[in-house]
Design a protein around this motif. Sequence first.
Motif, short mmCIF file in Angstrom:
data_model
loop_
_atom_site.label_atom_id
_atom_site.label_comp_id
_atom_site.label_asym_id
_atom_site.label_seq_id
_atom_site.Cartn_x
_atom_site.Cartn_y
_atom_site.Cartn_z
N VAL A 30 19.76 -60.28 5.02
CA VAL A 30 18.41 -59.73 4.88
C VAL A 30 18.25 -58.72 6.01
O VAL A 30 18.53 -59.03 7.17
N PHE A 31 17.82 -57.52 5.67
CA PHE A 31 17.69 -56.46 6.66
C PHE A 31 16.23 -56.26 7.06
O PHE A 31 15.31 -56.60 6.31
N ASN A 32 16.04 -55.70 8.26
CA ASN A 32 14.68 -55.37 8.69
C ASN A 32 14.09 -54.34 7.75
O ASN A 32 14.82 -53.65 7.03
N THR A 33 12.79 -54.25 7.70
CA THR A 33 12.14 -53.25 6.86
C THR A 33 11.51 -52.20 7.76
O THR A 33 10.98 -52.51 8.83
N ILE A 34 11.61 -50.97 7.32
CA ILE A 34 11.00 -49.87 8.06
C ILE A 34 10.13 -49.07 7.10
O ILE A 34 10.35 -49.07 5.89
N ILE A 52 4.92 -47.68 1.69
CA ILE A 52 6.26 -47.77 1.12
C ILE A 52 7.23 -48.12 2.25
O ILE A 52 7.21 -47.49 3.31
N THR A 53 8.05 -49.15 2.04
CA THR A 53 9.04 -49.55 3.04
C THR A 53 10.43 -49.53 2.41
O THR A 53 10.58 -49.50 1.19
N LYS A 54 11.43 -49.56 3.28
CA LYS A 54 12.81 -49.62 2.82
C LYS A 54 13.59 -50.47 3.81
O LYS A 54 13.13 -50.74 4.92
N ASP A 55 14.78 -50.89 3.39
CA ASP A 55 15.64 -51.68 4.27
C ASP A 55 16.18 -50.82 5.40
O ASP A 55 16.59 -49.68 5.17
N GLY A 56 16.19 -51.40 6.60
CA GLY A 56 16.79 -50.73 7.75
C GLY A 56 18.24 -51.13 7.88
O GLY A 56 18.86 -51.63 6.94
N ASP A 57 18.81 -50.93 9.07
CA ASP A 57 20.22 -51.22 9.31
C ASP A 57 20.44 -52.55 10.02
O ASP A 57 21.57 -53.01 10.12
N GLU A 58 19.40 -53.17 10.53
CA GLU A 58 19.53 -54.38 11.35
C GLU A 58 19.40 -55.64 10.49
O GLU A 58 18.44 -55.80 9.74
#
Length: 142
Positions: A30-34, A52-58
């Motif tokens: 599960v990735f952080n959301t940004i 609107i959010t999207k998955d981050g890299d962390e």
Amino acid sequence: MAKKDLTINAKDFHLDNIGTTFELLDLYPVFNTIESLDENGNQQFYKNGNVITKDGDEITGYMYAVKVLDGQFKRKTQTVKVNGIDPLMTIEKFYDSDDVKIKFKNLRNSYIGQNGALSYLADSVSLAEENKIKKYDEKVGK
């Protein structure tokens, strides 16, 4: 005399008690959301006003797709999120294993969606005592 609440709500059901032992069906991060930004750095919004959010890299945790092995929900499937960056096992080791049984610590319902879908959260996950995990052979790369 106190007025009794006659409406039924989620607290009337024991949503946390869905089972004690589970078969691991899948495991994924599960990735952080940004927040999604436009080319000018401004927040973007849906028509309903939500950001609107999207998955981050962390990686912030892992989602465990499981089948309930005991209790009244035996054979039902569910996903359980465990926060933290250390999964129970690598995804490669999971795919190289058969019949992985697991248990969750402090399993609880965390959310009820508008469509009635339930989301679960646990503090940690561990292997159940009965497992048939194949040994991962690093020399062969399997």
